[in-house]
Write an enzyme that holds these catalytic residues in place. Structure first.
Site, PDB file in Angstrom:
ATOM      1  N   GLY A   1     106.927  17.536   0.803  1.00 16.85           N
ATOM      2  CA  GLY A   1     106.504  16.401   1.619  1.00 16.85           C
ATOM      3  C   GLY A   1     106.482  16.686   3.103  1.00 16.85           C
ATOM      4  O   GLY A   1     106.344  15.773   3.917  1.00 16.85           O
ATOM      5  N   SER A   2     106.580  17.960   3.486  1.00 18.57           N
ATOM      6  CA  SER A   2     106.792  18.304   4.894  1.00 18.57           C
ATOM      7  C   SER A   2     105.608  18.018   5.801  1.00 18.57           C
ATOM      8  O   SER A   2     105.758  18.011   7.019  1.00 18.57           O
ATOM      9  CB  SER A   2     107.186  19.779   5.014  1.00 18.57           C
ATOM     10  OG  SER A   2     108.471  19.993   4.493  1.00 18.57           O
TER      11      SER A   2
ATOM     12  N   SER B   1     109.460  18.488   7.219  1.00 15.30           N
ATOM     13  CA  SER B   1     109.931  19.401   8.242  1.00 15.30           C
ATOM     14  C   SER B   1     108.911  19.651   9.358  1.00 15.30           C
ATOM     15  O   SER B   1     109.236  20.261  10.378  1.00 15.30           O
ATOM     16  CB  SER B   1     110.312  20.741   7.616  1.00 15.30           C
ATOM     17  OG  SER B   1     109.197  21.362   6.998  1.00 15.30           O
TER      18      SER B   1
ATOM     19  N   LYS C   1     102.584  25.034  13.313  1.00 17.23           N
ATOM     20  CA  LYS C   1     104.000  24.936  12.947  1.00 17.23           C
ATOM     21  C   LYS C   1     104.680  26.301  13.041  1.00 17.23           C
ATOM     22  O   LYS C   1     104.061  27.330  12.758  1.00 17.23           O
ATOM     23  CB  LYS C   1     104.113  24.364  11.525  1.00 17.23           C
ATOM     24  CG  LYS C   1     105.537  24.003  11.091  1.00 17.23           C
ATOM     25  CD  LYS C   1     105.523  23.430   9.682  1.00 17.23           C
ATOM     26  CE  LYS C   1     106.930  23.101   9.191  1.00 17.23           C
ATOM     27  NZ  LYS C   1     106.915  22.589   7.798  1.00 17.23           N
TER      28      LYS C   1
END
Length: 664
Positions: free
Chosen positions: A361-362, A338, A262
């Site tokens: 909660g990404s 995200s 990420k």
């Protein structure tokens, strides 16, 4: 208006007023004063009735929460706590941001939104008796059963080897069979087996991976899975891995496995932009993040920096800066965020795994929406140094993969607390469930699954709760797991505490750059978020941490009765991407509320949680089940997730899928 209507249909107060008025001989000044007093009393009684179950009492004109140890859980009423905010896209969003950022008008708008959502009522108008808890504090936990302990301070390669021994015996027949029915993703052990038998090489697979990534990037409109990508660097890593296999010296089962990182996690030599257009200009990357370094030492091939919602400040994954990653199951829908790119690149079959971050909660949201597995570890279980959020108290670095066994292998590679967290958090020895042991079945049968039914069923579509309920019933029938009804108080307060915590910490880390004018370079939805975050005061932050301690107490009491808490992962499946959002973004707090409904406890309290696919809704969109565990209880949630996976729930090939191992 008659007397009873005047007193909110309270016949007792109405009767008192009639008696006193008759005694006074009609409408006198005395009776008018009495009327005023009784009206106030009536309103107070109505207020207290409305707040029944909210654990609030009024004393000396102030609202005071009951001490957490005195709360009567039998009076708790479930409150949906819907977020009140407008849905805005396109030019209206641009106009709204201008208003919000005006000195006077902006504060009025933000103040109105906070009032609508009772934020000031919770943070400023209520006395909260508990002391603040500024980061998770975990009570001692009982050891888990049927586990294999890992050496936290040892080599990543050795931990991965230990994790490999925890898995059921590998069956290579699936690789040689024709198209499998039902659909299943290739696992890390499938790649490793094909490398070791000389059926393919990492260099060969690399070419397929590069082609697939470039195909996504060249779509119209562009739907990039990666923000930073260098095909030659991927080829170089793959060539080194191929050479190791040729010499019979692979570093681990992860050697030659393609992993995406990420964009808010450092992966040298790529910049960490956090999906902004400017962050790399003020922050240099000189080495890998700790988690990335551990993967690299195992021989993983790092394909680049995956797309994401800017700065992790959203749940959809929309990104006007670089293009919005699309859901492989339906390219007209969001991936969730995200960690949008990491989930999409795994779900599309291009990479076996990815690293994401999870502060709200990404990892779990996009994993659920894309039909893959996402693990949020206990706070402090993985060293977050080298991630943009490494100063926060709610975030972790964790893996996304297509199966539980692949999650276990990647998790084993990256785990290990930082030196500071070892001192302050006292983590238990990390362990994994021994899925190859006969004891596994008996441990599963003893598990107690906590379910708050009213919360569980509060979903946008009943397809979600029905699928999750079906899985719980199957666990009961197949393994003997027990479902225990629970109640979780103050869910609305938990949401407020979380947004103040993550928002204040994000603003504090970026304010020096905002002072230099970088705020105006953010996307429009990010600017709205930071307008809200910057309105929080120091006292708001302290009040939020007082709420955090209360909510931790409730959960630790619940975990005395159950081993895990089960919920749907999200309250809705993947939403459609509005065309107007692609260029300027969007602000849709209703969608955010639905996507985040079940995930906040794991972040605010630092609990481990996992999202596991359990089927599809009527539109063919993936549904995820979330399993939340006790502190340091990764082994338990991984064991249960593996059991869910073993139930053989419905699976299907995503509409946009690349059969990389077979070169298709």
């Amino acid at each position: 208006m008659d007397d009873e209507a005047m007193f909110g249909m309270d016949s007792y107060l109405a009767r008192i007023f009639k008696e006193k008025r008759n005694q006074a001989g009609g409408e006198t000044a005395h009776s008018q004063l009495l009327l005023f007093k009784l009206c106030v009393l009536s309103l107070l009684k109505i207020y207290l009735h409305e707040n029944q179950g909210r654990n609030i009492r009024v004393n000396m004109g102030k609202m005071r929460m009951l001490p957490v140890t005195e709360v009567d859980l039998t009076t708790v009423k479930y409150d949906t706590g819907e977020i009140e905010a407008p849905h805005i896209t396109g030019l209206w969003l641009k106009f709204f941001v201008k208003l919000v950022e005006m000195p006077l008008i902006g504060s009025l708008i933000i103040g109105h939104l906070k009032k609508q959502n009772k934020m000031n009522e919770m943070l400023r108008d209520t006395v909260i008796p508990e002391p603040p808890m500024f980061r998770p504090e975990f009570p001692p936990q009982e050891p888990e059963s049927g586990v294999v302990f890992l050496k936290e301070d040892g080599r990543s390669e050795d931990r991965v080897e230990s994790a490999l021994r925890c898995l059921p015996q590998y069956d290579s027949a699936n690789y040689y069979s024709s198209d499998s029915t039902p659909f299943r993703y290739w696992k890390i052990r499938d790649y490793a087996n094909s490398y070791r038998k000389g059926l393919t090489t990492p260099s060969t697979v690399a070419e397929y991976v590069i082609c697939a990534i470039e195909e996504f990037s060249n779509k119209k409109p562009p739907t990039p899975l990666l923000i930073s990508f260098n095909a030659e660097d991927v080829r170089k890593q793959a060539a080194a891995s191929t050479q190791r296999f040729a010499e019979g010296k692979p570093l681990s089962i992860l050697d030659g496995i393609f992993v995406a990182i990420k964009d808010d996690i450092d992966c040298y030599p790529y910049p960490s932009k956090g999906a902004t257009t400017w962050l790399h200009e003020v922050r240099d990357v000189t080495k890998d993040a700790v988690s990335v370094s551990r993967l690299r030492s195992c021989g993983a091939i790092l394909v680049g920096k995956a797309n994401m919602h800017e700065l992790g400040m959203g749940t959809t994954g929309v990104n006007p800066n670089y293009g919005t990653a699309r859901n492989p199951h339906d390219l007209e829908r969001y991936t969730g965020g995200s960690s949008s790119g990491p989930a999409a690149i795994v779900a599309s079959g291009i990479c076996s795994a990815a690293l994401g971050t999870d502060g709200g909660g990404s990892i779990r949201i996009p994993s659920s929406l894309c039909g893959v597995v996402g693990l949020k570890t206990t706070y402090g279980r993985t060293d977050i140094k080298g991630a943009l959020c490494d100063g926060g108290t709610v975030e972790i670095v964790g893996p996304i993969a297509s199966s539980v066994e692949d999650i276990m292998l990647v998790y084993a590679a990256i785990l290990g607390s930082s030196p500071a967290d070892k001192i302050s958090l006292w983590p238990s020895v990390p362990c994994l469930p021994d899925l190859s042991s006969h004891e596994n079945s008996s441990v599963l049968g003893s598990l107690r699954l906590g379910k708050y039914t009213e919360w569980f069923n509060d979903v946008f579509s009943p397809d979600i709760s029905n699928k999750c309920e079906d899985v719980l019933n199957m666990l009961l029938e197949t393994h003997g797991c027990n479902v225990v009804e629970i109640v979780i108080p103050e869910l609305d307060q938990m949401r407020t505490s979380h947004v103040v915590s993550i928002g204040s910490e994000a603003a504090a880390s970026l304010n020096p750059d905002f002072q230099d004018g970088k705020l105006n370079k953010l996307t429009l939805d990010s600017r709205i978020n930071f307008a809200l975050f910057n309105s929080f005061t120091a006292s708001d932050y302290v009040a939020a941490q007082r709420l955090r301690r209360r909510i931790m107490y409730y959960h630790m009491e619940i975990f005395k009765k159950v081993d895990v808490i089960v919920t749907p992962t999200t309250g809705m499946t993947a939403p459609v991407i509005p065309k107007s959002a692609l260029k300027l973004g969007e602000s849709n707090m209703k969608v955010t509320s639905n996507l985040m409904r079940f995930i906040l406890a794991a972040n605010l309290l630092g609990l481990p949680a996992i999202s596991i696919p359990v089927g599809y809704d009527k539109q063919g969109l993936p549904i995820g089940l979330q399993i939340i565990g006790r502190p340091w209880g990764e082994a338990t949630i991984l064991r249960l997730a593996a059991a869910v996976e073993g139930l053989r729930v419905e699976t299907k090939q995503p509409a946009s899928y690349f059969n990389i191992l077979k070169g298709q």
